[in-house]
Design a protein around this motif. Structure first.
Motif, PDB file in Angstrom:
ATOM      1  N   PRO A 188      10.279 -13.700  -0.994  1.00  0.00           N
ATOM      2  CA  PRO A 188       9.103 -14.220  -1.703  1.00  0.00           C
ATOM      3  C   PRO A 188       7.822 -13.569  -1.187  1.00  0.00           C
ATOM      4  N   ALA A 189       7.006 -13.083  -2.122  1.00  0.00           N
ATOM      5  CA  ALA A 189       5.775 -12.392  -1.737  1.00  0.00           C
ATOM      6  C   ALA A 189       4.801 -12.387  -2.897  1.00  0.00           C
ATOM      7  N   GLU A 190       3.527 -12.239  -2.561  1.00  0.00           N
ATOM      8  CA  GLU A 190       2.521 -12.048  -3.593  1.00  0.00           C
ATOM      9  C   GLU A 190       2.818 -10.738  -4.313  1.00  0.00           C
ATOM     10  N   GLN A 191       2.370 -10.671  -5.546  1.00  0.00           N
ATOM     11  CA  GLN A 191       2.555  -9.467  -6.356  1.00  0.00           C
ATOM     12  C   GLN A 191       1.195  -8.816  -6.613  1.00  0.00           C
ATOM     13  N   ILE A 192       1.133  -7.522  -6.432  1.00  0.00           N
ATOM     14  CA  ILE A 192      -0.049  -6.754  -6.801  1.00  0.00           C
ATOM     15  C   ILE A 192       0.433  -5.590  -7.656  1.00  0.00           C
ATOM     16  N   ASN A 193      -0.161  -5.473  -8.811  1.00  0.00           N
ATOM     17  CA  ASN A 193       0.230  -4.432  -9.760  1.00  0.00           C
ATOM     18  C   ASN A 193       1.715  -4.529 -10.114  1.00  0.00           C
ATOM     19  N   GLY A 194       2.211  -5.761 -10.164  1.00  0.00           N
ATOM     20  CA  GLY A 194       3.605  -5.995 -10.549  1.00  0.00           C
ATOM     21  C   GLY A 194       4.629  -5.708  -9.468  1.00  0.00           C
ATOM     22  N   GLN A 195       4.169  -5.473  -8.242  1.00  0.00           N
ATOM     23  CA  GLN A 195       5.095  -5.174  -7.143  1.00  0.00           C
ATOM     24  C   GLN A 195       4.829  -6.102  -5.972  1.00  0.00           C
ATOM     25  N   SER A 196       5.883  -6.418  -5.258  1.00  0.00           N
ATOM     26  CA  SER A 196       5.783  -7.215  -4.045  1.00  0.00           C
ATOM     27  C   SER A 196       4.891  -6.508  -3.029  1.00  0.00           C
ATOM     28  N   ILE A 197       4.048  -7.273  -2.354  1.00  0.00           N
ATOM     29  CA  ILE A 197       3.216  -6.656  -1.319  1.00  0.00           C
ATOM     30  C   ILE A 197       4.085  -6.101  -0.194  1.00  0.00           C
ATOM     31  N   TYR A 198       5.247  -6.699   0.030  1.00  0.00           N
ATOM     32  CA  TYR A 198       6.144  -6.175   1.062  1.00  0.00           C
ATOM     33  C   TYR A 198       6.690  -4.804   0.676  1.00  0.00           C
ATOM     34  N   LEU A 199       6.997  -4.621  -0.604  1.00  0.00           N
ATOM     35  CA  LEU A 199       7.452  -3.310  -1.064  1.00  0.00           C
ATOM     36  C   LEU A 199       6.338  -2.280  -0.881  1.00  0.00           C
ATOM     37  N   GLN A 200       5.110  -2.647  -1.257  1.00  0.00           N
ATOM     38  CA  GLN A 200       3.999  -1.718  -1.118  1.00  0.00           C
ATOM     39  C   GLN A 200       3.736  -1.360   0.340  1.00  0.00           C
ATOM     40  N   LEU A 201       3.812  -2.352   1.225  1.00  0.00           N
ATOM     41  CA  LEU A 201       3.599  -2.091   2.651  1.00  0.00           C
ATOM     42  C   LEU A 201       4.712  -1.225   3.223  1.00  0.00           C
ATOM     43  N   TYR A 202       5.951  -1.499   2.824  1.00  0.00           N
ATOM     44  CA  TYR A 202       7.087  -0.714   3.318  1.00  0.00           C
ATOM     45  C   TYR A 202       6.930   0.749   2.906  1.00  0.00           C
ATOM     46  N   LEU A 203       6.639   0.975   1.633  1.00  0.00           N
ATOM     47  CA  LEU A 203       6.483   2.349   1.152  1.00  0.00           C
ATOM     48  C   LEU A 203       5.309   3.041   1.839  1.00  0.00           C
ATOM     49  N   ARG A 204       4.217   2.322   2.066  1.00  0.00           N
ATOM     50  CA  ARG A 204       3.068   2.911   2.766  1.00  0.00           C
ATOM     51  C   ARG A 204       3.476   3.358   4.161  1.00  0.00           C
ATOM     52  N   ALA A 205       4.206   2.514   4.861  1.00  0.00           N
ATOM     53  CA  ALA A 205       4.640   2.870   6.211  1.00  0.00           C
ATOM     54  C   ALA A 205       5.528   4.111   6.181  1.00  0.00           C
ATOM     55  N   VAL A 206       6.499   4.139   5.296  1.00  0.00           N
ATOM     56  CA  VAL A 206       7.418   5.283   5.212  1.00  0.00           C
ATOM     57  C   VAL A 206       6.663   6.547   4.816  1.00  0.00           C
ATOM     58  N   TYR A 207       5.813   6.470   3.811  1.00  0.00           N
ATOM     59  CA  TYR A 207       5.080   7.644   3.351  1.00  0.00           C
ATOM     60  C   TYR A 207       4.172   8.195   4.447  1.00  0.00           C
ATOM     61  N   CYS A 208       3.473   7.311   5.146  1.00  0.00           N
ATOM     62  CA  CYS A 208       2.554   7.763   6.199  1.00  0.00           C
ATOM     63  C   CYS A 208       3.308   8.413   7.355  1.00  0.00           C
ATOM     64  N   VAL A 209       4.415   7.831   7.765  1.00  0.00           N
ATOM     65  CA  VAL A 209       5.205   8.427   8.854  1.00  0.00           C
ATOM     66  C   VAL A 209       5.774   9.772   8.410  1.00  0.00           C
ATOM     67  N   ALA A 210       6.242   9.851   7.170  1.00  0.00           N
ATOM     68  CA  ALA A 210       6.804  11.110   6.671  1.00  0.00           C
ATOM     69  C   ALA A 210       5.743  12.210   6.668  1.00  0.00           C
ATOM     70  N   LYS A 211       4.542  11.903   6.172  1.00  0.00           N
ATOM     71  CA  LYS A 211       3.507  12.933   6.134  1.00  0.00           C
ATOM     72  C   LYS A 211       3.053  13.308   7.544  1.00  0.00           C
ATOM     73  N   ALA A 212       2.937  12.336   8.435  1.00  0.00           N
ATOM     74  CA  ALA A 212       2.564  12.639   9.817  1.00  0.00           C
ATOM     75  C   ALA A 212       3.588  13.577  10.446  1.00  0.00           C
ATOM     76  N   ASN A 213       4.865  13.318  10.212  1.00  0.00           N
ATOM     77  CA  ASN A 213       5.915  14.196  10.729  1.00  0.00           C
ATOM     78  C   ASN A 213       5.784  15.606  10.175  1.00  0.00           C
ATOM     79  N   LEU A 214       5.491  15.718   8.883  1.00  0.00           N
ATOM     80  CA  LEU A 214       5.342  17.038   8.272  1.00  0.00           C
ATOM     81  C   LEU A 214       4.158  17.794   8.867  1.00  0.00           C
ATOM     82  N   ILE A 215       3.030  17.115   9.015  1.00  0.00           N
ATOM     83  CA  ILE A 215       1.851  17.778   9.567  1.00  0.00           C
ATOM     84  C   ILE A 215       2.134  18.267  10.983  1.00  0.00           C
ATOM     85  N   GLU A 216       2.791  17.444  11.774  1.00  0.00           N
ATOM     86  CA  GLU A 216       3.104  17.856  13.150  1.00  0.00           C
ATOM     87  C   GLU A 216       4.001  19.084  13.170  1.00  0.00           C
ATOM     88  N   ARG A 217       4.943  19.164  12.255  1.00  0.00           N
ATOM     89  CA  ARG A 217       5.876  20.290  12.238  1.00  0.00           C
ATOM     90  C   ARG A 217       5.231  21.549  11.686  1.00  0.00           C
TER      91      ARG A 217
END
Length: 153
Positions: free
Chosen positions: A78-107
């Motif tokens: 159960p979670a609030e919805q923003i733009n039709g998506q769970s805030i937990y889904l949005q936070l999870y994707l943000r975390a994954v995307y940010c870590v992925a890009k940070a890894n790419l920049i470092e490499r």
């Protein structure tokens, strides 16, 4: 000033995640994080898998708590919805995307070791720190924790 066109990325795929967490669409990751064709699909896939592993480990106890409450996957939490998506889904994707890009920049920073490349690497290191901070904030928001950690000595 010269212009070097980057090749468009070809046929991105989806990273299959564990049953609780959503799969990661590499095309969406590429668009959200403004990654052009200089990042090959193979490098993006490698970085995304690493990011998923890292974020999943950080959220393991939260996931177990959700599953013990009867939520088989993130969509059922159960979670609030923003733009039709769970805030937990949005936070999870943000975390994954940010870590992925940070890894790419470092490499990629080890690609050009000229003075110009070293200067660009210094600028990008700030970006890596910002991306890792954003990922940490997203994870802490999911956990319901403050963004600040203070310890008295």
């Amino acid at each position: 000033m010269s212009f070097i066109a980057t090749a468009p990325s070809s046929a991105p795929k989806t990273i299959t995640n564990s049953e609780f967490w959503p799969d990661i669409d590499l095309a969406k990751l590429r668009d959200a994080m403004r990654l052009d064709g200089t990042v090959t699909n193979e490098r993006l896939e490698h970085s995304a898998i690493n990011a998923v592993l890292q974020v999943n480990i950080d959220l393991k106890m939260w996931r177990l708590k959700q599953q013990s409450s009867g939520n088989a996957n993130l969509d059922q939490v159960p979670a609030e919805q923003i733009n039709g998506q769970s805030i937990y889904l949005q936070l999870y994707l943000r975390a994954v995307y940010c870590v992925a890009k940070a890894n790419l920049i470092e490499r990629y920073s080890d690609f050009d070791s000229t003075a110009k490349g070293l200067k660009a690497g210094e600028v990008l290191s700030d970006s890596v720190d910002d991306l890792r901070r954003d990922a940490r904030f997203a994870i802490r928001d999911m956990l319901g924790e403050s963004h600040v950690t203070v310890e008295l000595i």
